[in-house]
Design an enzyme around this catalytic site. Structure first.
Site, PDB file in Angstrom:
ATOM      1  N   TYR A  87      13.826  31.886   4.127  1.00  0.00           N
ATOM      2  CA  TYR A  87      12.586  32.517   4.606  1.00  0.00           C
ATOM      3  C   TYR A  87      12.668  32.803   6.099  1.00  0.00           C
ATOM      4  CZ  TYR A  87       9.854  31.383   0.380  1.00  0.00           C
ATOM      5  OH  TYR A  87       9.360  31.298  -0.893  1.00  0.00           O
TER       6      TYR A  87
ATOM      7  N   LYS B 217       0.844  -1.202   0.000  1.00  0.00           N
ATOM      8  CA  LYS B 217       0.000   0.000   0.000  1.00  0.00           C
ATOM      9  C   LYS B 217       0.882   1.256   0.000  1.00  0.00           C
ATOM     10  CE  LYS B 217      -0.299  -0.249   5.053  1.00  0.00           C
ATOM     11  NZ  LYS B 217      -1.131  -0.714   6.184  1.00  0.00           N
TER      12      LYS B 217
HETATM   13  C1  LIG Z   1      -0.390  -1.643   6.861  1.00  0.00           C
HETATM   14  C2  LIG Z   1      -0.936  -2.890   7.409  1.00  0.00           C
HETATM   15  C3  LIG Z   1      -0.105  -4.004   7.591  1.00  0.00           C
HETATM   16  C4  LIG Z   1       1.391  -3.949   7.431  1.00  0.00           C
HETATM   17  O1  LIG Z   1       1.931  -3.375   8.585  1.00  0.00           O
HETATM   18  P1  LIG Z   1       3.533  -3.316   8.805  1.00  0.00           P
HETATM   19  O2  LIG Z   1       3.668  -2.847  10.189  1.00  0.00           O
HETATM   20  O3  LIG Z   1       4.031  -2.308   7.814  1.00  0.00           O
HETATM   21  O4  LIG Z   1       4.041  -4.663   8.534  1.00  0.00           O
HETATM   22  C5  LIG Z   1      -0.676  -5.200   7.989  1.00  0.00           C
HETATM   23  N1  LIG Z   1      -2.008  -5.271   8.212  1.00  0.00           N
HETATM   24  C6  LIG Z   1      -2.837  -4.211   8.071  1.00  0.00           C
HETATM   25  C7  LIG Z   1      -4.290  -4.378   8.355  1.00  0.00           C
HETATM   26  C8  LIG Z   1      -2.330  -2.979   7.678  1.00  0.00           C
HETATM   27  O5  LIG Z   1      -3.137  -1.936   7.559  1.00  0.00           O
END
Ligand SMILES: *Cc1c(COP(=O)(O)O)cnc(C)c1O
Length: 367
Positions: A263, A40
């Site tokens: 700035y 993701k």
């Molecule tokens: C993002 C996510 C993961 C992965 O988490 P990590 O800590 O990056 O391994 C696993 N399960 C869900 C439901 C997530 O949203």
């Protein structure tokens, strides 16, 4: 945002390292545990399609956060199982079925909405999410979970998976984790049928809680060589970051003592000194709070002085360097290394946020 291909600021990703990280974790898991790579948010800034293709022969599937991220992988030709972890509006179910994308359902209203809109759920692959203490998405009790399983049967969908998510798997103190795990196991024991995939572990649980692996894990952060616990718990040997961020000096000027830079004129040169301008700023994900943080020029730490602008930063140089000299913002130069964890510590945040905020303006190149 369009990638700045003609600007000397770039991300390089060592795909081999991500592959190695996946291998190291997979080797530590009980045989038969399915590994889903969480890609993701553009694979935590590393490039979802490139990472997924690299891992294609090594993982059993991919997890993404929203439906578009799933479609991106399908359009790139990936044929693995893909699970969307977030909720997808029922209107997109026909496309999910067509694209063989598995969806998450976390409350009964979702089924009611599908019914109301006359959406056919037949053959849709579903994972039911249980809230065991994360307090975000998920069925909260046994009766609603049982009703959901009934619904799945009634509408002819496929009950493919059941999962939960831990709130504290990345902490040394595991008391809350154990309560969540016990709750999940309790619910599993009360169900008449279990789906093929039972999963609970993110990177942290996969690394530090063998008792929570069930038959599938969802690996995100650790694939990218990052430590979900920050610096609290140790990573396995061989897991290393895979992303480098570099730029170049585009102008170098000498200033007399007391001249103002940037700035707000927040910095006055402490003595006669050389200041280099680097074409990267907060629009790239180098936040304004990074003022004062040191980046590397020929292996030497050089502090960001003056405000971080949208597109530029200025750094104090120990001596004159030519325009075009490489500036390393993440990665190794000489004997020195800067990690996403270093950025996170400086900003008071977590490494996840640092890499996710590296914006689309930075072109990604792959080694
Ligand atoms: C993002 C996510 C993961 C992965 O988490 P990590 O800590 O990056 O391994 C696993 N399960 C869900 C439901 C997530 O949203």
């Amino acid at each position: 945002m369009i990638a700045g291909l003609h600007r000397p600021t770039q991300i390089r990703v060592q795909l081999q390292q991500i592959k190695k990280n996946a291998q190291v974790v997979a080797a530590s898991l009980p045989a038969g545990t399915q590994v889903f790579a969480v890609v993701k948010a553009n694979a935590y800034g590393h490039g979802a399609v490139a990472v997924a293709k690299e891992l294609a022969t090594q993982v059993d599937g991919f997890c993404v956060s929203n439906f578009d991220e799933a479609l991106e992988l399908r359009q790139a030709g990936l044929e693995h199982p893909i699970l969307v972890l977030g909720l997808v509006p029922v209107t997109h179910v026909p496309l999910a079925i067509q694209m063989s994308v598995s969806l998450t359902v976390s409350h009964l209203d979702w089924f009611a909405e599908a019914k109301k809109q006359g959406i056919d759920l037949a053959n849709l692959a579903l994972h039911l999410k249980v809230d065991t203490g994360m307090g975000r998405l998920g069925f909260g009790d046994l009766p609603s979970l049982l009703s959901a399983i009934e619904e799945i049967k009634e509408v002819g969908a496929r009950f493919e998976g059941l999962f939960t998510h831990f709130a504290t798997a990345d902490q040394a103190d595991d008391s809350y984790f154990q309560r969540q795990l016990a709750r999940f196991k309790g619910l599993l024991a009360d169900l008449p049928t279990l789906p093929r995939l039972i999963h609970a572990s993110n990177s942290a649980a996969a690394l530090w809680h063998r008792e929570a692996h069930f038959n599938m894990v969802r690996l995100g952060d650790v694939l990218y060589g990052l430590n979900p616990s920050g610096r609290e718990l140790p990573l396995l040997d061989g897991i290393e970051p895979a992303l480098e961020l570099t730029s170049e000096l585009v102008q170098v000027k000498s200033y007399f003592k007391g001249e103002s830079i940037g700035y707000g004129a927040t910095y006055q040169s402490l003595e006669d000194e050389y200041i280099g301008t680097v074409p990267i700023g907060y629009a790239d994900g180098l936040l304004r709070s990074m003022q004062g943080f040191s980046v590397l020029v020929e292996g030497k730490p050089c502090p960001i002085v003056g405000r971080v602008s949208m597109d530029q930063v200025t750094i104090r140089l120990p001596h004159l360097y030519p325009v075009g000299t490489t500036v390393t913002l993440l990665g190794q130069d000489g004997g020195e290394t800067i990690t996403a964890q270093d950025w996170a510590d400086y900003q008071g945040t977590i490494n996840y946020e640092v890499v996710c905020l590296l914006s689309d303006r930075l072109p990604r190149y792959y080694d």
